[in-house]
Design a protein around this motif. Structure first.
Motif, mmCIF file in Angstrom:
data_model
loop_
_atom_site.group_PDB
_atom_site.id
_atom_site.type_symbol
_atom_site.label_atom_id
_atom_site.label_comp_id
_atom_site.label_asym_id
_atom_site.label_seq_id
_atom_site.Cartn_x
_atom_site.Cartn_y
_atom_site.Cartn_z
ATOM 1 N N PHE A 1 -94.423 -44.178 38.633
ATOM 2 C CA PHE A 1 -95.189 -44.882 39.654
ATOM 3 C C PHE A 1 -94.844 -46.364 39.696
ATOM 4 O O PHE A 1 -94.296 -46.930 38.763
ATOM 5 N N ALA B 1 -90.986 -34.581 30.002
ATOM 6 C CA ALA B 1 -91.605 -33.386 30.579
ATOM 7 C C ALA B 1 -90.556 -32.390 31.074
ATOM 8 O O ALA B 1 -90.896 -31.274 31.460
ATOM 9 N N ARG C 1 -94.125 -38.510 47.845
ATOM 10 C CA ARG C 1 -95.274 -37.776 47.311
ATOM 11 C C ARG C 1 -95.315 -36.343 47.851
ATOM 12 O O ARG C 1 -95.773 -35.441 47.159
ATOM 13 N N SER D 1 -97.067 -48.814 39.840
ATOM 14 C CA SER D 1 -97.894 -49.556 38.888
ATOM 15 C C SER D 1 -97.713 -48.948 37.503
ATOM 16 O O SER D 1 -97.181 -47.862 37.363
ATOM 17 N N LEU E 1 -97.677 -33.990 45.636
ATOM 18 C CA LEU E 1 -98.943 -34.722 45.500
ATOM 19 C C LEU E 1 -99.620 -34.925 46.849
ATOM 20 O O LEU E 1 -100.762 -35.355 46.921
ATOM 21 N N PRO F 1 -98.143 -30.272 42.621
ATOM 22 C CA PRO F 1 -97.428 -30.961 41.548
ATOM 23 C C PRO F 1 -97.252 -30.071 40.315
ATOM 24 O O PRO F 1 -98.073 -29.202 40.058
ATOM 25 N N ASP F 2 -96.176 -30.254 39.626
ATOM 26 C CA ASP F 2 -95.991 -29.627 38.308
ATOM 27 C C ASP F 2 -94.947 -30.444 37.556
ATOM 28 O O ASP F 2 -94.443 -31.442 38.081
ATOM 29 N N ARG F 3 -94.594 -29.999 36.350
ATOM 30 C CA ARG F 3 -93.731 -30.858 35.535
ATOM 31 C C ARG F 3 -92.258 -30.813 35.968
ATOM 32 O O ARG F 3 -91.418 -31.517 35.417
ATOM 33 N N MET G 1 -92.726 -37.998 38.046
ATOM 34 C CA MET G 1 -93.053 -39.139 38.898
ATOM 35 C C MET G 1 -93.140 -40.407 38.057
ATOM 36 O O MET G 1 -93.829 -40.443 37.043
ATOM 37 N N LYS H 1 -91.372 -31.772 38.847
ATOM 38 C CA LYS H 1 -91.222 -32.936 39.722
ATOM 39 C C LYS H 1 -91.864 -34.140 39.042
ATOM 40 O O LYS H 1 -93.061 -34.365 39.143
ATOM 41 N N SER I 1 -98.396 -46.910 34.559
ATOM 42 C CA SER I 1 -99.203 -45.706 34.494
ATOM 43 C C SER I 1 -99.283 -45.133 33.089
ATOM 44 O O SER I 1 -99.689 -44.005 32.905
#
Ligand SMILES: Nc1ncnc2c1ncn2[C@@H]1O[C@H](COP(=O)(O)OP(=O)(O)O)[C@@H](O)[C@H]1O
Ligand SMILES: [Mg+2]
Lengths: 291, 275
Positions: free
Chosen positions: B87, B157, B56, B89, B61, B79-81, B85, B83, B91
């Motif tokens: 997850f 992204a 993170r 769970s 994040l 954060p930005d696009r 992510m 990087k 999302s």
């Protein structure tokens, strides 16, 4: 499978009979067992039927109390008398006008409440400074009983429409704003972080993620708050009004016109019930993806 | 071009703040590493050691308490696009359908035209094998499909690095293996830099170019394992049943087992892995 009977007339095979090649049948359950099983399944059909049965029972008890004069007639009117009176009020005494003015007051105040509470609640959940400044005040006012505010609203705004709208607004706004803030806070953190990692700015996260994600629970809270509005409306109309359902009920009380009082109550019940069911139906249609 | 120092983690430490009577907890302890462009890195370590936290921080994040992370020479501040992510769970957004979720990954991009966005949406839909499911609601598809969807949305992204936090942790063994295989293929074809967090040793070996093996909390890098030196760079599923794979797995398990027994000192004297 064809049914076989042995010469002695017993059904199926006895304990020493050959093993059947069919799968063991699911034991049958009666409707009663299904309805009373702990946290059992429910279906829309049986729910509606049960609701109708509940109402029928209530009517039966009510009729019983009147017919056997458990309660004297001047205190409890029979269901028929109430319905007849309601019909007379509607057709002969312009009760519909009172109903409309009450509905208008409820919806107008509710609209004013929601239109401020929704953005403020979302901002409270998003920015600590907003929350820090407003939450203690809101929490304080929220605990003031609405009837206690009646004298103030009358002093400030007289007994016109404004005081009633203000009272309803105060009764609902401070509750609603906290519920909305909670709805927004309960949006999963992952959703918000997905937004930020695909390049959304905070305002875009609010609009494209938080708002749609919180919408189902927000609509539920709006529906519940709308119900509270009716409670406060009657208080407002009893204290300071010359129109509306509350006014009609309160005037009828003065002459112990029990059927009329009960007709007014019945009218509120019907309006509340129909509105609630309508919003639930909208909820089911709009948020079908939740199921 | 910073090809072999595409991502630099420079002496990063992290403490979670003391509040009330509880003292500050050190979760990451002076971790440094360099990650090359296109590399597949796996963070492997016991649960609760701080892998997620480190990832993170790389994703912006979470802020490091000490040290910094640089991506392509620029210090990570949020954060930005760039990087992306994926997850642990699920999302994906339930109010959007499958293709809607993939499009969401590009919604805030202004570097490509609307037509190009639509082409890419179809491309990623195809890439993760969800063609035919584009109109499905998210809670009508399986867990494995949802994670593939999350991968497609994240790739859409246009990130420089894909950060994946135990993305297959909730899946059954078969689905997990299937997705691991797909991910290897996707990473090769997209040539993405990936950081993948897991506590599953076999998953780590199968996927990684390089495994970073972390100690128990606070996380330190115990060992850096160049997986290609042991099992080669080609990763058909069959590699999982080779002698070399077993040998590597056993030696890592050996380390983690001893780790669990809190005998870290012995480990740190090195020489754990046959070359
Ligand atoms: N926001 C937080 N506040 C306080 N402690 C945290 C927070 N996030 C994680 N931790 C703690 O940091 C440690 C490492 O967590 P995490 O990075 O999630 O580990 P891992 O991903 O390796 O299982 C855990 O002990 C966890 O309880
Ligand atoms: Mg984790």
């Amino acid at each position: 499978m064809t049914e076989q009977r042995d010469p002695h007339g017993r059904e199926g095979s006895g304990p020493d009979g050959q093993a059947s090649d069919a799968a063991a049948p699911v034991p049958e359950t009666t409707v009663w067992q299904q309805l009373t099983s702990f946290r059992g399944n429910s279906s829309r059909g049986t729910d509606i039927a049960l609701g109708a049965v509940g109402f029928a029972l209530l009517l039966a008890i009510w009729s019983g109390l009147v017919v056997f004069e458990v309660v004297p007639k001047q205190y409890l009117a029979s269901p028929q008398a109430v319905v007849v009176r309601l019909w007379e009020l509607l057709t002969k005494y312009d009760f519909l006008d009172d109903i409309w003015i009450s509905i208008y007051r409820v919806w107008f105040a509710f609209f004013l409440s929601a239109i401020v509470a929704i953005p403020l609640g979302i901002l409270m959940s998003s920015f600590r400074i907003v929350n820090g400044l407003t939450e203690p005040i809101i929490d304080f006012i929220r605990y003031l009983p609405v009837p206690a505010l009646v004298p103030l609203t009358v002093i400030w705004l007289g007994i016109g429409e404004a005081s009633k709208i203000a009272l309803l607004w105060m009764g609902t706004f401070f509750q609603l704003v906290l519920l909305i803030a909670d709805d927004a806070r309960r949006v999963p953190r992952e959703y918000v972080e997905v937004g930020m990692t695909v390049g959304a700015k905070p305002s875009q996260v609010l609009r494209h993620i938080i708002l749609p994600a919180m919408l189902p629970s927000m609509v539920d809270n709006l529906r519940i708050t709308l119900g509270w509005c009716w409670t406060y409306l009657i208080i407002a109309e009893i204290v300071a009004s010359d129109s509306g359902i509350g006014y009609v009920i309160w005037s009828a009380r003065r002459y112990v016109k029990t059927p009329e009082v009960m007709a007014g109550i019945l009218a509120i019940g019907i309006i509340g019930f129909l509105t609630d069911q309508f919003i639930r139906w909208l909820h089911r249609r709009a948020f079908a993806y939740l199921r | 071009m910073n090809n072999d120092r595409f991502i630099v983690i420079d002496r990063v430490s992290k403490e979670f703040g003391a509040h009330g009577k509880s003292a500050a907890v050190r979760v990451i302890d002076d971790v440094s590493m360099k990650i090359g462009r296109g590399e597949f890195i796996v963070f492997l370590g016991p649960s609760g050691c701080g892998k997620t936290t480190l990832m993170r921080i790389v994703g912006g994040l979470e802020a490091a308490s000490c040290g910094q992370v640089r991506l392509d020479g620029a210090t990570v501040t949020g954060p930005d696009r760039k990087k992306g992510m994926v997850f642990q769970s699920y999302s994906s957004f339930p109010w959007l359908d499958v293709i809607g979720n993939i499009r969401f990954g590009m919604r805030f991009r202004d570097d490509i035209s609307a037509a190009e966005k639509e082409r890419l949406a179809q491309y990623y839909l195809e890439l993760v094998g969800l063609r035919g499911f584009e109109g499905y609601r998210v809670n009508r598809i399986s867990g494995g499909m949802r994670q593939r969807l999350a991968i497609a949305r994240t790739l859409a992204a246009g990130p420089d690095v894909l950060l994946m936090d135990e993305p297959f942790g909730a899946l059954d063994a078969q689905n997990r293996e299937f997705l691991q295989e797909q991910l290897v293929g996707i990473q090769k074809s997209e040539q993405k830099t990936v950081i993948f967090v897991t506590h599953d040793v076999e998953e780590a070996i199968f996927l990684a170019d390089r495994i970073m093996l972390f100690s128990a909390r606070p996380a330190r890098v115990l060992q850096e394992i160049r997986v290609g030196d042991h099992i080669g760079t080609q990763r058909p599923l069959a590699v999982k049943s080779t002698q070399a794979f077993f040998a590597l797995r056993n030696s890592i398990l050996d380390v983690t087992r001893r780790l669990a027994l809190q005998t870290e000192k012995i480990m740190l004297q090195g020489g754990m892995f046959p070359a």
